[in-house]
Design a protein around this motif. Structure first.
Motif, PDB file in Angstrom:
ATOM      1  N   ASN A 156       0.822  -1.207   0.000  1.00  0.00           N
ATOM      2  CA  ASN A 156       0.000   0.000   0.000  1.00  0.00           C
ATOM      3  C   ASN A 156       0.856   1.257   0.000  1.00  0.00           C
ATOM      4  O   ASN A 156       1.926   1.284   0.600  1.00  0.00           O
ATOM      5  N   GLY A 157       0.336   2.265  -0.667  1.00  0.00           N
ATOM      6  CA  GLY A 157       1.048   3.540  -0.690  1.00  0.00           C
ATOM      7  C   GLY A 157       0.102   4.689  -0.981  1.00  0.00           C
ATOM      8  O   GLY A 157      -1.074   4.475  -1.321  1.00  0.00           O
ATOM      9  N   VAL A 158       0.597   5.886  -0.838  1.00  0.00           N
ATOM     10  CA  VAL A 158      -0.174   7.085  -1.139  1.00  0.00           C
ATOM     11  C   VAL A 158       0.552   7.854  -2.238  1.00  0.00           C
ATOM     12  O   VAL A 158       1.764   8.082  -2.152  1.00  0.00           O
ATOM     13  N   VAL A 159      -0.194   8.230  -3.262  1.00  0.00           N
ATOM     14  CA  VAL A 159       0.394   8.975  -4.373  1.00  0.00           C
ATOM     15  C   VAL A 159       0.714  10.399  -3.918  1.00  0.00           C
ATOM     16  O   VAL A 159      -0.164  11.102  -3.401  1.00  0.00           O
ATOM     17  N   VAL A 160       1.970  10.804  -4.107  1.00  0.00           N
ATOM     18  CA  VAL A 160       2.379  12.164  -3.740  1.00  0.00           C
ATOM     19  C   VAL A 160       2.794  12.979  -4.953  1.00  0.00           C
ATOM     20  O   VAL A 160       3.074  14.172  -4.827  1.00  0.00           O
ATOM     21  N   GLY A 161       2.856  12.336  -6.127  1.00  0.00           N
ATOM     22  CA  GLY A 161       3.195  13.065  -7.345  1.00  0.00           C
ATOM     23  C   GLY A 161       2.813  12.237  -8.560  1.00  0.00           C
ATOM     24  O   GLY A 161       2.896  11.005  -8.530  1.00  0.00           O
ATOM     25  N   VAL A 162       2.344  12.908  -9.614  1.00  0.00           N
ATOM     26  CA  VAL A 162       1.922  12.196 -10.835  1.00  0.00           C
ATOM     27  C   VAL A 162       2.370  12.961 -12.062  1.00  0.00           C
ATOM     28  O   VAL A 162       2.106  14.168 -12.183  1.00  0.00           O
ATOM     29  N   THR A 163       3.044  12.234 -12.976  1.00  0.00           N
ATOM     30  CA  THR A 163       3.214  12.723 -14.336  1.00  0.00           C
ATOM     31  C   THR A 163       2.809  11.567 -15.233  1.00  0.00           C
ATOM     32  O   THR A 163       2.435  10.495 -14.742  1.00  0.00           O
ATOM     33  N   ALA A 164       2.917  11.751 -16.515  1.00  0.00           N
ATOM     34  CA  ALA A 164       2.513  10.672 -17.411  1.00  0.00           C
ATOM     35  C   ALA A 164       3.340   9.412 -17.167  1.00  0.00           C
ATOM     36  O   ALA A 164       2.816   8.294 -17.203  1.00  0.00           O
ATOM     37  N   THR A 165       4.629   9.586 -16.899  1.00  0.00           N
ATOM     38  CA  THR A 165       5.513   8.417 -16.811  1.00  0.00           C
ATOM     39  C   THR A 165       6.071   8.149 -15.421  1.00  0.00           C
ATOM     40  O   THR A 165       6.801   7.173 -15.235  1.00  0.00           O
ATOM     41  N   THR A 166       5.755   8.990 -14.472  1.00  0.00           N
ATOM     42  CA  THR A 166       6.291   8.796 -13.115  1.00  0.00           C
ATOM     43  C   THR A 166       5.184   8.915 -12.088  1.00  0.00           C
ATOM     44  O   THR A 166       4.424   9.879 -12.078  1.00  0.00           O
ATOM     45  N   LEU A 167       5.108   7.920 -11.223  1.00  0.00           N
ATOM     46  CA  LEU A 167       4.144   7.951 -10.118  1.00  0.00           C
ATOM     47  C   LEU A 167       4.964   7.938  -8.823  1.00  0.00           C
ATOM     48  O   LEU A 167       5.594   6.930  -8.495  1.00  0.00           O
ATOM     49  N   THR A 168       4.985   9.066  -8.130  1.00  0.00           N
ATOM     50  CA  THR A 168       5.731   9.149  -6.883  1.00  0.00           C
ATOM     51  C   THR A 168       4.821   8.677  -5.754  1.00  0.00           C
ATOM     52  O   THR A 168       3.706   9.193  -5.586  1.00  0.00           O
ATOM     53  N   VAL A 169       5.285   7.647  -5.027  1.00  0.00           N
ATOM     54  CA  VAL A 169       4.421   6.998  -4.042  1.00  0.00           C
ATOM     55  C   VAL A 169       5.153   6.876  -2.714  1.00  0.00           C
ATOM     56  O   VAL A 169       6.317   6.468  -2.662  1.00  0.00           O
ATOM     57  N   SER A 170       4.442   7.207  -1.650  1.00  0.00           N
ATOM     58  CA  SER A 170       4.943   6.993  -0.297  1.00  0.00           C
ATOM     59  C   SER A 170       4.304   5.706   0.214  1.00  0.00           C
ATOM     60  O   SER A 170       3.103   5.673   0.507  1.00  0.00           O
ATOM     61  N   MET A 171       5.104   4.630   0.276  1.00  0.00           N
ATOM     62  CA  MET A 171       4.560   3.347   0.735  1.00  0.00           C
ATOM     63  C   MET A 171       4.346   3.391   2.241  1.00  0.00           C
ATOM     64  O   MET A 171       4.974   4.178   2.959  1.00  0.00           O
ATOM     65  N   TYR A 172       3.449   2.540   2.727  1.00  0.00           N
ATOM     66  CA  TYR A 172       3.234   2.471   4.168  1.00  0.00           C
ATOM     67  C   TYR A 172       2.847   1.054   4.569  1.00  0.00           C
ATOM     68  O   TYR A 172       2.287   0.299   3.787  1.00  0.00           O
ATOM     69  N   VAL A 173       3.186   0.736   5.819  1.00  0.00           N
ATOM     70  CA  VAL A 173       2.797  -0.555   6.388  1.00  0.00           C
ATOM     71  C   VAL A 173       2.185  -0.274   7.761  1.00  0.00           C
ATOM     72  O   VAL A 173       2.806   0.376   8.605  1.00  0.00           O
ATOM     73  N   VAL A 174       0.952  -0.715   7.967  1.00  0.00           N
ATOM     74  CA  VAL A 174       0.266  -0.529   9.239  1.00  0.00           C
ATOM     75  C   VAL A 174       0.284  -1.849   9.991  1.00  0.00           C
ATOM     76  O   VAL A 174      -0.147  -2.878   9.463  1.00  0.00           O
ATOM     77  N   THR A 175       0.788  -1.820  11.212  1.00  0.00           N
ATOM     78  CA  THR A 175       0.865  -3.040  12.023  1.00  0.00           C
ATOM     79  C   THR A 175       0.147  -2.802  13.339  1.00  0.00           C
ATOM     80  O   THR A 175       0.305  -1.750  13.956  1.00  0.00           O
ATOM     81  N   ILE A 176      -0.651  -3.773  13.737  1.00  0.00           N
ATOM     82  CA  ILE A 176      -1.326  -3.673  15.035  1.00  0.00           C
ATOM     83  C   ILE A 176      -0.845  -4.816  15.900  1.00  0.00           C
ATOM     84  O   ILE A 176      -1.045  -5.986  15.575  1.00  0.00           O
ATOM     85  N   THR A 177      -0.188  -4.470  17.010  1.00  0.00           N
ATOM     86  CA  THR A 177       0.349  -5.470  17.926  1.00  0.00           C
ATOM     87  C   THR A 177      -0.215  -5.208  19.312  1.00  0.00           C
ATOM     88  O   THR A 177      -0.023  -4.122  19.859  1.00  0.00           O
TER      89      THR A 177
END
Lengths: 238, 133
Positions: free
Chosen positions: A66-87
């Motif tokens: 999973n990630g959140v898009v932080v930038g978009v062009t036609a050929t580049t998708l800048t994504v901040s990935m994330y991992v949510v853990t519940i312990t």
């Protein structure tokens, strides 16, 4: 009387099937900040800043998830990935960077219903910058519309509301595209299987996406109201 | 022909009066549905403060409930509105802080406007039925 549990699940599963934007199976590469492509266009595929995406098909595990898009062009998708853990009931969020990986086919990036979901009676701790959705299921009326009393037709109506939360100050694209895609799935007249019966999306009051409401706490929310009705055989207990 | 024309005039006047009465009653019932709740629409009405510091034990009312008003009914274009900044948060169940929205009262609830919109047809049918009984 209808099963409100079955109704809730039918409406929820419909929402879960939404696809807002997707590359389909494509030839993609991974960089240290996201993903790139030589053919096709992330813009044409419908991606917007603020969208929650799911990536798959990459060799390196850090590039799948999973990630959140932080930038978009036609050929580049800048994504901040994330991992949510519940312990032990405690939530932690890590944001691993993507890993450089050469271009290859069979990879997919898709924006669907945000992976962080506060369904009915389920609490959620929002994580900064990661879109999430809240669900409200509110029955409204229950009327015997056709006799006889025993075995006649009972009609129940209600409201299914999805509140779509996204980071504030990223423009309208992510939230509006998600709301529009969901509204299309709940078009008036849509009939969904609900347990042993069915629930119908009302056509006289079609799905209504509201205004985007900045909350002043880093979040903007867009509520989507879906009006439903369902009929059942009226049963009077002995 | 004269008698027939008179009958048509009488019918028109009666129909117009009925229409005006239904309109006014529909506006009233719609307002009531949003503010106090209604079995016709399933709207719970506005929440009313009951407990805790700042509330008034034993009193029925509250700033949110009192903030709703109706205007323009005489123009045929009624407007039901609120000036409370909390109305939107309560309507959608949006918490002011991260986490779930918590209602601190047993009176009223969320989605009163949405449920009233969904049940508006029933309001109209109910008022028409009452007027034409």
């Amino acid at each position: 009387m209808i099963s409100h549990l079955a109704n809730t699940l039918a409406l929820r599963n419909r929402a879960l099937s939404v696809v807002v934007a997707t590359t389909g199976s494509a030839t993609l590469a991974a960089t240290a900040t996201g993903f790139t492509r030589a053919t096709g266009s992330f813009l044409t595929d419908g991606f917007s800043v603020g969208m929650d995406v799911v990536t798959s098909g990459f060799t390196n595990a850090a590039n799948n998830g999973n990630g959140v898009v932080v930038g978009v062009t036609a050929t580049t998708l800048t994504v901040s990935m994330y991992v949510v853990t519940i312990t032990n009931g405690a939530q932690s969020v890590t944001r691993p960077a993507t890993v450089i990986e050469a271009s290859a086919s069979g990879r997919t990036i898709a924006a669907k219903l945000p992976s962080m979901r506060a369904f009915e009676n389920v609490d959620l701790i929002p994580a900064a910058g990661i879109p999430y959705v809240e669900e409200d299921y509110a029955p409204a009326t229950h009327t015997l519309i056709a006799g006889p009393r025993q075995g006649g037709i009972a009609e129940e109506t209600g409201l299914y509301m999805l509140k779509l939360y996204g980071p504030t100050n990223v423009g309208v694209g992510a939230l509006r595209k998600l709301a529009d895609a969901l509204a299309a799935l709940f078009a008036g007249g849509t009939i969904l299987t609900s347990g042993a019966g069915a629930v119908r999306i009302r056509g006289d009051v079609a799905p209504v996406p509201a205004q985007i409401l900045p909350q002043g706490n880093g979040w903007s929310v867009l509520p989507l109201s879906v009006y439903w009705l369902a009929n059942s055989s009226n049963t009077i207990a002995a | 022909m004269g008698a027939f024309a008179d009958q048509v005039r009488q019918f028109t006047a009666k129909a117009e009066q009925l229409s005006n009465d239904v309109y006014a009653n529909v506006v009233s019932a719609t307002f009531n549905s949003i503010v106090n709740g209604s079995p016709i629409t399933g709207s719970p009405g506005q929440p009313v403060g009951q407990y805790g510091p700042g509330y008034h034990p034993g009193e029925v009312g509250g700033a949110l409930k009192a903030s709703w008003q109706v205007s323009g009914i005489e123009t045929g274009d009624a407007l039901i509105s609120t000036y409370s900044p909390y109305a939107v948060q309560n309507e959608y169940g949006i918490s002011a802080t991260d986490g779930p929205y918590v209602q601190h009262t047993t009176i009223g609830g969320r989605h009163s406007v949405a449920q009233t919109i969904g049940g508006f047809g029933r309001i109209v049918a109910d008022e028409v039925a009452k007027a034409t009984k």
